[in-house]
Design a protein around this motif. Structure first.
Motif, PDB file in Angstrom:
ATOM      1  N   VAL A 342      -1.458  -0.524 -18.131  1.00  0.00           N
ATOM      2  CA  VAL A 342      -0.894  -1.745 -18.698  1.00  0.00           C
ATOM      3  C   VAL A 342      -1.945  -2.711 -18.563  1.00  0.00           C
ATOM      4  N   ASN A 343      -2.411  -3.320 -19.712  1.00  0.00           N
ATOM      5  CA  ASN A 343      -3.504  -4.068 -19.692  1.00  0.00           C
ATOM      6  C   ASN A 343      -3.164  -5.655 -20.262  1.00  0.00           C
ATOM      7  N   PHE A 344      -3.686  -6.555 -19.923  1.00  0.00           N
ATOM      8  CA  PHE A 344      -3.500  -7.800 -20.193  1.00  0.00           C
ATOM      9  C   PHE A 344      -4.780  -8.602 -20.780  1.00  0.00           C
ATOM     10  N   CYS A 345      -4.745  -9.616 -21.856  1.00  0.00           N
ATOM     11  CA  CYS A 345      -5.913 -10.175 -22.306  1.00  0.00           C
ATOM     12  C   CYS A 345      -5.685 -11.311 -23.161  1.00  0.00           C
ATOM     13  N   GLY A 346      -5.937 -12.601 -22.868  1.00  0.00           N
ATOM     14  CA  GLY A 346      -5.627 -13.725 -23.459  1.00  0.00           C
ATOM     15  C   GLY A 346      -5.698 -14.899 -22.434  1.00  0.00           C
ATOM     16  N   GLY A 347      -5.407 -15.985 -23.074  1.00  0.00           N
ATOM     17  CA  GLY A 347      -5.296 -17.358 -22.124  1.00  0.00           C
ATOM     18  C   GLY A 347      -4.415 -17.077 -21.216  1.00  0.00           C
ATOM     19  N   ILE A 348      -4.624 -17.632 -19.990  1.00  0.00           N
ATOM     20  CA  ILE A 348      -3.594 -17.305 -18.739  1.00  0.00           C
ATOM     21  C   ILE A 348      -2.324 -17.685 -19.048  1.00  0.00           C
ATOM     22  N   ASP A 349      -1.827 -18.788 -19.717  1.00  0.00           N
ATOM     23  CA  ASP A 349      -0.448 -18.990 -19.939  1.00  0.00           C
ATOM     24  C   ASP A 349       0.057 -18.179 -21.034  1.00  0.00           C
ATOM     25  N   THR A 350      -0.788 -17.310 -21.958  1.00  0.00           N
ATOM     26  CA  THR A 350      -0.181 -16.363 -22.691  1.00  0.00           C
ATOM     27  C   THR A 350       0.041 -15.065 -22.009  1.00  0.00           C
ATOM     28  N   ILE A 351      -0.799 -14.577 -21.114  1.00  0.00           N
ATOM     29  CA  ILE A 351      -0.583 -13.431 -20.518  1.00  0.00           C
ATOM     30  C   ILE A 351       0.310 -13.515 -18.974  1.00  0.00           C
ATOM     31  N   ALA A 352       0.252 -14.511 -18.546  1.00  0.00           N
ATOM     32  CA  ALA A 352       0.845 -14.508 -17.170  1.00  0.00           C
ATOM     33  C   ALA A 352       2.339 -14.350 -17.019  1.00  0.00           C
ATOM     34  N   PRO A 353       3.273 -14.774 -17.913  1.00  0.00           N
ATOM     35  CA  PRO A 353       4.685 -14.029 -17.972  1.00  0.00           C
ATOM     36  C   PRO A 353       5.025 -12.483 -17.807  1.00  0.00           C
ATOM     37  N   ALA A 354       4.112 -11.712 -18.741  1.00  0.00           N
ATOM     38  CA  ALA A 354       4.351 -10.667 -18.591  1.00  0.00           C
ATOM     39  C   ALA A 354       3.418  -9.943 -17.430  1.00  0.00           C
ATOM     40  N   LEU A 355       2.259 -10.416 -17.150  1.00  0.00           N
ATOM     41  CA  LEU A 355       1.639 -10.011 -15.971  1.00  0.00           C
ATOM     42  C   LEU A 355       2.271 -10.134 -14.648  1.00  0.00           C
ATOM     43  N   ASN A 356       3.208 -11.022 -14.503  1.00  0.00           N
ATOM     44  CA  ASN A 356       3.872 -11.454 -13.199  1.00  0.00           C
ATOM     45  C   ASN A 356       5.245 -10.491 -13.165  1.00  0.00           C
ATOM     46  N   ILE A 357       5.441  -9.670 -14.163  1.00  0.00           N
ATOM     47  CA  ILE A 357       6.471  -8.792 -14.160  1.00  0.00           C
ATOM     48  C   ILE A 357       5.991  -7.460 -13.606  1.00  0.00           C
ATOM     49  N   VAL A 358       4.466  -6.981 -13.913  1.00  0.00           N
ATOM     50  CA  VAL A 358       4.265  -5.814 -13.392  1.00  0.00           C
ATOM     51  C   VAL A 358       3.308  -6.038 -12.104  1.00  0.00           C
ATOM     52  N   ALA A 359       2.829  -7.127 -12.047  1.00  0.00           N
ATOM     53  CA  ALA A 359       1.910  -7.344 -10.766  1.00  0.00           C
ATOM     54  C   ALA A 359       1.826  -8.659 -10.496  1.00  0.00           C
ATOM     55  N   PRO A 360       2.976  -9.105  -9.954  1.00  0.00           N
ATOM     56  CA  PRO A 360       3.355 -10.604  -9.488  1.00  0.00           C
ATOM     57  C   PRO A 360       2.009 -10.920  -8.510  1.00  0.00           C
ATOM     58  N   GLY A 361       1.497 -12.161  -8.973  1.00  0.00           N
ATOM     59  CA  GLY A 361       0.365 -12.774  -7.976  1.00  0.00           C
ATOM     60  C   GLY A 361      -0.758 -12.181  -8.050  1.00  0.00           C
ATOM     61  N   SER A 362      -1.051 -11.041  -9.001  1.00  0.00           N
ATOM     62  CA  SER A 362      -2.361 -10.519  -9.213  1.00  0.00           C
ATOM     63  C   SER A 362      -3.500 -11.416  -9.541  1.00  0.00           C
ATOM     64  N   LYS A 363      -4.535 -11.130  -9.429  1.00  0.00           N
ATOM     65  CA  LYS A 363      -5.708 -11.872  -9.634  1.00  0.00           C
ATOM     66  C   LYS A 363      -6.347 -11.471 -11.232  1.00  0.00           C
ATOM     67  N   VAL A 364      -7.024 -12.168 -11.913  1.00  0.00           N
ATOM     68  CA  VAL A 364      -7.627 -11.953 -13.086  1.00  0.00           C
ATOM     69  C   VAL A 364      -8.931 -12.105 -13.065  1.00  0.00           C
ATOM     70  N   THR A 375      -7.196 -16.513  -9.062  1.00  0.00           N
ATOM     71  CA  THR A 375      -5.729 -16.592  -8.942  1.00  0.00           C
ATOM     72  C   THR A 375      -5.647 -17.005 -10.566  1.00  0.00           C
ATOM     73  N   GLN A 376      -4.320 -16.691 -10.917  1.00  0.00           N
ATOM     74  CA  GLN A 376      -3.620 -17.463 -11.955  1.00  0.00           C
ATOM     75  C   GLN A 376      -3.856 -18.929 -12.000  1.00  0.00           C
ATOM     76  N   GLU A 377      -3.369 -19.384 -10.705  1.00  0.00           N
ATOM     77  CA  GLU A 377      -3.417 -21.043 -10.789  1.00  0.00           C
ATOM     78  C   GLU A 377      -4.952 -21.594 -10.818  1.00  0.00           C
ATOM     79  N   GLU A 378      -5.803 -20.627 -10.322  1.00  0.00           N
ATOM     80  CA  GLU A 378      -7.344 -21.169 -10.316  1.00  0.00           C
ATOM     81  C   GLU A 378      -7.897 -20.947 -11.846  1.00  0.00           C
ATOM     82  N   ALA A 379      -7.086 -20.014 -12.344  1.00  0.00           N
ATOM     83  CA  ALA A 379      -7.652 -20.055 -13.794  1.00  0.00           C
ATOM     84  C   ALA A 379      -7.257 -21.146 -14.714  1.00  0.00           C
ATOM     85  N   ARG A 380      -5.877 -21.516 -14.519  1.00  0.00           N
ATOM     86  CA  ARG A 380      -5.211 -22.668 -15.028  1.00  0.00           C
ATOM     87  C   ARG A 380      -6.112 -24.074 -14.981  1.00  0.00           C
TER      88      ARG A 380
END
Length: 504
Positions: A342-364, A375-380
């Motif tokens: 399961v791979n994610f790629c895009g703007g942080i607000d684009t991928i975060a909703p789906a990313l938080n389902i499979v790996a909550p709080g994971s880094k990018v 972290t996602q917050e640092e990316a924002r």
């Protein structure tokens, strides 16, 4: 009236020892004395004299009881004594320490030398090992003024491979960090270890010793390959255990397996080829299905599907590895038990909703830079600082289709968050008001400030796809606020919402 500071006198005797009445310490750590450095010290002594006295004691008889010609033995300061001879001095200042035991003398000698940078690496390692043996590890660190990591590396040379010890003795390996890297390489890949030893030994005209970074890269690659081999071995072991259980449960299975093994190779190849094609085709179908489910849960608009596979989407679920006809891997029973990435790629607000389902709080990772994990917050914050979205990515662990479906089902009864087509249809505004605001007579909030807080809240809750715009033809955010029965008033500075404030 200021009293002069009291100076404590010691019982040590300071003498001028004759050069020819001194002999080196029998357990001298230093084996090599650099002639050029020794000459520089001699020139300094000739000009300034001996600034720091050497330390000596009365020479003791040899093991057979015979006395030495020289009456004094040097405990510390042999370099100064040798340099004084080159300078033509007949005597040298010395402190007599006959109060020290043989063990104390050895400790003093080792500490005095280990605190100097002029020892060779092999001398340093020898001294560190002897000091640890005499006083223990913790006390050795304290007396030598070295960190535990330094003392551990340098006192354990004798535990390394003999060929590595030889390279250190010959001066071809010049740091213990590299020596221990070599030892790690040996554990992970004996062949690469042998080749690297050859690079250090210079057996061929083209041999070049690797730099520290190059050696670390070799160790890293060897470690990854080793861990992969271990994983395969463990998988094979589990496969055998599972097979034993199946045979125990179904006595006829053993005969079936024997019959399959008896088939000629071409027959087995054709049967595998049919199964491989079916698995890969079904795997692609499941990957597409799971991708769509993730995107729907994350609120992406899929109303206008593109032809073929959606390679443009920010979430992709693919087979972890395609099976091949000639591969040696064991085929899964069906595509459901295959592993998927399961791979994610895009703007942080684009991928975060789906990313938080499979790996909550994971880094990018920032694209093309695997070392930049944040972290996602640092990316924002980074995107906000530069004023534009960046491309972030996250490569998830390999999971079976069953596990991925369980993650999706684990979201609960959450409905598909479709983009709001009409003002007020999005529930995020109402949820935000309930969570962050409270009605209060006489308090007002600027519309722009309210929308900014609302946007931040949505991102923190993983609902960025639901954010309603503040401006536009229909002013969706303002209409949603109005549906919540909150009044607003136009001012010169813009709209304000009345009788409401943010919760403390």
């Amino acid at each position: 009236m200021n009293m002069p500071a009291k100076i404590e006198t010691l019982d040590y005797q300071l003498v001028k020892a004759q050069i020819n009445q001194l002999r080196p310490y029998a357990k001298q750590l230093r084996k090599l004395f650099n002639p050029e450095a020794l000459q520089e010290l001699a020139d300094s002594i000739r000009a300034q004299g001996v600034v720091q006295p050497i330390v000596i004691r009365t020479a003791k008889p040899g093991a057979d009881g015979t006395k030495t010609i020289e009456p004094w033995e040097i405990i510390a300061g042999e370099r100064r004594w040798r340099a004084a001879q080159l300078a033509g001095l007949d005597g040298i200042p010395a402190i007599v320490r006959d109060d020290l035991s043989d063990t104390d003398v050895e400790i003093l000698h080792l500490v005095e030398n280990l605190q100097r940078a002029s020892l060779t690496l092999i001398e340093t390692c020898d001294g560190a090992a002897k000091l640890v043996a005499l006083v223990g590890f913790d006390e050795a660190c304290k007396q030598a003024g070295q960190t535990p990591a330094w003392m551990s590396r340098h006192s354990r040379l004798g535990e390394l491979d003999e060929r590595i010890q030889a390279l250190v003795e010959e001066g071809k390996v010049t740091s213990m960090e590299m020596a221990h890297d070599l030892q790690q390489l040996k554990g992970y890949d004996a062949v690469q270890f042998g080749k690297t030893l050859g690079d250090f030994e210079g057996g061929y005209a083209w041999s070049r010793p690797p730099t520290r970074q190059q050696l670390r890269d070799r160790v890293k690659d060897a470690k990854e390959a080793f861990e992969l081999r271990q994983e395969r071995i463990e998988a094979k072991r589990k496969e055998r255990e599972e097979l034993k259980k199946k045979i125990a449960a179904d006595p006829t299975l053993k005969a079936k397996l024997a019959a399959d093994k008896a088939k000629d190779p071409e027959t087995r190849r054709k049967e595998r080829e049919v199964k491989v094609k079916a698995l890969n085709a079904e795997g692609e179908r499941i990957g597409e299905e799971l991708t769509m489910k993730f995107l729907q849960l994350a609120g992406f608009d899929l109303s206008k599907p593109k032809k073929g596979r959606r390679v443009d989407l920010p979430v992709k679920v693919d087979l972890a590895s395609r099976y091949t006809t000639y591969g040696g891997e064991v085929l899964p029973e069906n595509a459901e038990s295959s592993k998927y990435s399961v791979n994610f790629c895009g703007g942080i607000d684009t991928i975060a909703p789906a990313l938080n389902i499979v790996a909550p709080g994971s880094k990018v990772d920032l694209e093309h830079d695997e070392l930049y994990q944040i972290t996602q917050e640092e990316a924002r914050k980074i995107e906000k600082a530069i004023g534009r979205p960046l491309i972030w990515r996250h490569y998830g662990d390999d999971l079976t289709a069953k596990k991925i479906r369980a993650l999706i089902d684990g979201v609960g009864d959450k409905k598909v968050a479709k983009p709001a087509a009409k003002a007020g249809q999005n529930s995020s505004v109402f949820d935000f008001l309930a969570a962050s605001c409270v009605k209060k007579k006489g308090s007002n909030i600027q519309a722009a400030e309210m929308h900014e807080e609302y946007s931040t809240w949505c991102k923190e809750q993983g609902r960025a796809a639901e954010i309603l715009p503040l401006k536009g033809g229909t002013n969706e955010f303002g209409n949603a606020i109005a549906k919540a029965k909150i009044k607003r008033h136009r001012t010169k500075a813009g709209f304000v919402y009345l009788d409401i404030e943010f919760k403390a």
